[in-house]
Design a protein around this motif. Structure first.
Motif, PDB file in Angstrom:
ATOM      1  N   ARG A 102       0.611   4.063  -3.026  1.00 33.63           N
ATOM      2  CA  ARG A 102       0.126   5.313  -2.587  1.00 33.63           C
ATOM      3  C   ARG A 102       1.098   6.410  -2.474  1.00 33.63           C
ATOM      4  O   ARG A 102       0.652   7.602  -2.775  1.00 33.63           O
ATOM      5  N   THR A 103       2.200   6.293  -2.244  1.00 34.63           N
ATOM      6  CA  THR A 103       3.377   7.437  -2.072  1.00 34.63           C
ATOM      7  C   THR A 103       3.870   7.651  -3.644  1.00 34.63           C
ATOM      8  O   THR A 103       4.103   6.963  -4.340  1.00 34.63           O
TER       9      THR A 103
ATOM     10  N   GLU B 232       0.838  -1.074   0.038  1.00 37.66           N
ATOM     11  CA  GLU B 232       0.009   0.024  -0.016  1.00 37.66           C
ATOM     12  C   GLU B 232       0.818   1.409   0.042  1.00 37.66           C
ATOM     13  O   GLU B 232       0.619   2.148  -0.821  1.00 37.66           O
ATOM     14  N   VAL B 233       2.090   1.160   0.801  1.00 36.70           N
ATOM     15  CA  VAL B 233       2.679   2.356   0.918  1.00 36.70           C
ATOM     16  C   VAL B 233       3.386   2.717  -0.588  1.00 36.70           C
ATOM     17  O   VAL B 233       3.425   3.806  -1.168  1.00 36.70           O
ATOM     18  N   LYS B 234       3.877   1.571  -0.997  1.00 42.08           N
ATOM     19  CA  LYS B 234       4.523   1.574  -2.511  1.00 42.08           C
ATOM     20  C   LYS B 234       3.413   2.023  -3.591  1.00 42.08           C
ATOM     21  O   LYS B 234       3.692   2.751  -4.463  1.00 42.08           O
TER      22      LYS B 234
END
Lengths: 342, 166
Positions: B19-20, B15-17
């Motif tokens: 969304r950021t 998710e971090v990958k």
């Protein structure tokens, strides 16, 4: 292995070649400088097959005890603790432990290339004025950065290369001038002591002349600007503290080319003794003497003269044979295969 | 770690990958086209603090002393590592000055050799644009002892001295 050298006198370390005598001294010298006393590459400081080497050392200055712990891996940075606190600067180690090394390799200071003589001077600068340890590191690093930039430019001075060179040159001019001036000042102080020691060791009237020759005239910033075109062509920095020379002569004879090997040995010993004296004066504390097989190549007369010249203080001497004539050991340890056996 | 924990961790990383994103203006990390700082209308757009890395922003934000905007260079000049001006977001910084009416640039690169050299380079590039260029003060740590300062640091601290108000 664990060594407990005596505080005041001479500790003698005996053992056959390859038993680890020099490594022991190397470890002590490294703890106070993060540099190899023999200029050995980093990988060779760690035993083959081992992941890291650890030096743990307690330095005593009067009643104050300081624990130094250094962990070095073949690659990457050292992990350094002083009294269990992380240390970020070499300066803090130098302030805790200074050493003066005598080794048979020292002959190269006189016979070898100019880099050996500059290294000797820089060691004295840092030991006498530890605040300049970072200046020495900056000079070395700027030179690597600048030379890499010169190589990548491929001989062409584009606007971008010129603008980038401008800022690296400014850094080199600042740190380089500071280092050069410190070298010159300390060399001036070493001169009389080195000359007197040489006369004693060599048993001659003639003294020693030490002089410093800069690789440029005027200020370093202008010299770098003037030399830029030729630097680009040669892909190297042609002026700066790394090209300066320490010239040594006795009665007008160049020590490197005109003195006998016996006299050249006396020159190196005299330089070490003078360095020791100057550092002790600046630091207000006597460096530990590390005598790595220091007497093996000397004739009996010179060995006796050196023993007389050696200042009092803590000394650790390694030897594969016997003690030099007239030396009084306060303690003896014997090494076999990297271990202390008695 | 249970299998469920492992799955949750894995999903979080993905998710971090996903969304950021990198902010198009200042190159900070964030969510969406503009980072939270660039999107915040209350922050002063006329003062820009230049840093090497997004992590430096975190450190400065923690002080709560700075209410302007940022610009992330993505490193410092270092020919050894193959980093020249073109590898850093310097042109992007210069392009921000006029449209955003920047009045002051604070050079907040690291106080090591490469950071100092980069600050010096940027100061030269920014000089013709006629704005105020400042360098973060570097020198003695608060609570530090003068006796133990190395000579480069001490020299720099002297250069950056200021008047003491009585």
């Amino acid at each position: 292995m664990e060594l407990r050298p005596l505080a005041g006198g001479l500790t003698v370390v005996t053992g056959e070649n390859g038993s680890g005598k020099t490594s022991l001294l190397e470890a002590i010298a490294y703890a106070g400088s993060l540099r190899s006393m023999r200029d050995s590459p980093r990988e060779s400081l760690v035993r083959i097959g081992a992941e890291r080497a650890v030096v743990r050392l307690e330095a005593a200055d009067g009643a104050r005890r300081t624990l130094l712990e250094i962990e070095l891996a073949p690659r990457g940075r050292d992990r350094v603790l002083r009294n269990r606190q992380r240390v970020g600067r070499v300066q803090e180690l130098v302030e805790t432990l200074r050493t003066t090394v005598f080794s048979p390799d020292d002959l190269e200071i006189v016979k070898g290339g100019p880099e050996r003589r500059r290294a000797l001077l820089d060691d004295v600068v840092v030991a006498a004025r530890p605040g300049l340890a970072s200046t020495r590191q900056v000079v070395e690093r700027v030179l690597r950065q600048r030379n890499t930039l010169l190589k990548s430019a491929g001989g062409r001075l584009s606007a971008e290369v010129a603008a980038t060179l401008d800022v690296w040159d400014a850094q080199l001019a600042g740190a380089g001038t500071q280092l050069t001036e410190a070298r010159e000042a300390l060399l001036e102080e070493m001169g009389p002591a080195a000359s007197a020691a040489f006369s004693q060791l060599a048993g001659t009237e003639a003294g020693l002349e030490l002089s410093y020759r800069r690789s440029y005239e005027g200020d370093l910033g202008s010299a770098l600007a003037t030399g830029r075109t030729s630097d680009l062509r040669r892909e190297a920095t042609t002026v700066g503290p790394h090209r300066d020379e320490l010239l040594i002569s006795s009665a007008g004879l160049d020590a490197r080319t005109r003195l006998s090997q016996g006299r050249q040995r006396c020159v190196t010993l005299a330089l070490r003794l003078a360095a020791h004296e100057v550092v002790a004066r600046y630091a207000g504390t006597t460096p530990v003497l590390l005598l790595d097989d220091a007497f093996s190549e000397l004739d009996e007369r010179t060995a006796r003269a050196l023993l007389e010249e050696l200042p009092p203080g803590q000394a650790i001497l390694t030897t594969a044979g016997g003690l030099p004539p007239g030396a009084k050991a306060s303690g003896v340890v014997h090494l076999e295969g990297g271990r202390i056996v008695r | 770690m249970t299998k469920e924990d492992a799955n949750r961790l894995a999903r979080a990383i993905v998710e971090v990958k996903e969304r950021t994103t990198i902010c198009r203006t200042c190159f900070n990390v964030g969510v969406g086209e503009r980072c939270a700082i660039c999107a915040d209308e209350r922050r002063d757009p006329t003062v820009v603090c230049v840093v090497e890395d997004p992590r430096d922003i975190v450190a400065i934000e923690r002080t709560r002393e700075f209410r302007g905007r940022y610009h992330v260079l993505g490193g410092a000049l270092s020919p050894i590592e193959g980093v020249g001006p073109d590898q850093l977001r310097i042109k992007e910084l210069l392009r921000r000055i006029e449209p955003e009416r920047v009045k002051e640039v604070i050079l907040c690169t690291n106080p090591n050799l490469e950071g100092e050299t980069t600050a010096m380079y940027l100061a030269k590039q920014l000089a013709p644009l006629g704005l105020r260029v400042t360098r973060i003060a570097s020198g003695l740590p608060v609570g530090g002892d003068l006796e133990y300062a190395d000579e480069l640091t001490l020299g720099r601290a002297l250069e950056g001295r200021r008047e003491v108000q009585p």
